[in-house]
Write a protein that holds these residues in place. Sequence first.
Motif, PDB file in Angstrom:
ATOM      1  N   ILE A  39      38.930  32.061  32.896  1.00 36.30           N
ATOM      2  CA  ILE A  39      38.920  31.955  31.432  1.00 36.30           C
ATOM      3  C   ILE A  39      37.511  31.826  30.860  1.00 36.30           C
ATOM      4  O   ILE A  39      37.342  31.468  29.700  1.00 36.30           O
ATOM      5  CB  ILE A  39      39.815  30.789  30.935  1.00 36.30           C
ATOM      6  N   ASP A 139      34.420  24.820  23.509  1.00 38.14           N
ATOM      7  CA  ASP A 139      35.268  25.717  24.311  1.00 38.14           C
ATOM      8  C   ASP A 139      36.026  24.929  25.376  1.00 38.14           C
ATOM      9  O   ASP A 139      36.025  25.291  26.544  1.00 38.14           O
ATOM     10  CB  ASP A 139      34.379  26.804  24.963  1.00 38.14           C
ATOM     11  N   LYS A 142      41.898  22.914  23.388  1.00 38.63           N
ATOM     12  CA  LYS A 142      41.971  23.344  21.986  1.00 38.63           C
ATOM     13  C   LYS A 142      42.592  22.305  21.038  1.00 38.63           C
ATOM     14  O   LYS A 142      42.189  22.235  19.863  1.00 38.63           O
ATOM     15  CB  LYS A 142      42.689  24.688  21.877  1.00 38.63           C
ATOM     16  N   ASP A 165      35.272  28.722  20.312  1.00 36.89           N
ATOM     17  CA  ASP A 165      35.910  29.855  20.995  1.00 36.89           C
ATOM     18  C   ASP A 165      37.428  29.780  20.865  1.00 36.89           C
ATOM     19  O   ASP A 165      37.993  28.714  20.617  1.00 36.89           O
ATOM     20  CB  ASP A 165      35.518  29.839  22.482  1.00 36.89           C
ATOM     21  N   ASN A 166      38.073  30.915  21.018  1.00 29.91           N
ATOM     22  CA  ASN A 166      39.538  31.005  21.177  1.00 29.91           C
ATOM     23  C   ASN A 166      40.308  30.507  19.971  1.00 29.91           C
ATOM     24  O   ASN A 166      41.310  29.793  20.118  1.00 29.91           O
ATOM     25  CB  ASN A 166      39.981  30.235  22.435  1.00 29.91           C
TER      26      ASN A 166
END
Length: 222
Positions: A39, A139, A142, A165-166
């Motif tokens: 990832i 990152d 979450k 990120d994400n």
Amino acid sequence: MTQSTWDAVDAYFSEQLVGHDPALEEAAVAADAAGLPEIAVAPNQGKLLHLLALTQGARRILEVGTLGGYSAIWLARALPADGTLITLEIDPKHAEVARGNLARAGLDKVAEVRLGRAADSLAALVEQGVEPFDLVFIDADKPSNPEYFRRALQLTRPGSLIIVDNVVRGGAVADADSTDPAVVGTRVLHELIAAEPRVTATSVQTVGSKGYDGFTLARVQS
Ligand code: SAH
Ligand code: DHB
Ligand code: MG
């Protein structure tokens, strides 16, 4: 367009613009060999982080979520010889792999992996009153994005850049009814940013070898 097209385009851009890079390739191989999840950011995304750090003229970088140190290598390479990158990681195996990768990349003088819950490590940095960071890359887990963003604001200065990120996760971020803690965390993050007069921010959707996702850029203004 589907995943195979996105993979082909990422492979093409990475071949043209990143090329053969032994330290990064070895870092990816070592992370795989140690069984770390795949990832990490893609090569062309890592280079984007590198370019943003260069554009910032960053001397101090903070990363939340190290994994095997792949993005940390990209970021730390943008630092001057007397620069500092601190990267926070909860998993001892990930931290160990990252330390090895950063050393092989010749970055162990500038990059430090701090083991522990990022929330605790961030609180400790605030407590210690460290010099502000010029760039923060968030990152990790979450659901904690709002907390990491609040801490990032305490650890930066006007002109600093905070990257998350994400933030898209296949489009899930647009689902106001989602009960997925990762989606809820990212939506609360956006509410926080929207209500925060100290930053100006945008979020961008991306496709590539990492699927359909995206990132948020927030510049600290005051
Ligand atoms: N930035 C890396 C990828 C990070 S993956 C790269 O692109 O190369 C997310 C990482 O965050 C994982 O290594 C995971 O162990 C770590 N993590 C998850 N929860 C955490 C927490 N509470 N505190 C610190 N790190 C955490
Ligand atoms: C996941 C985490 C990441 O940081 C990422 O870039 C992709 C996936 C995950 O936890 O699944
Ligand atoms: Mg990520």
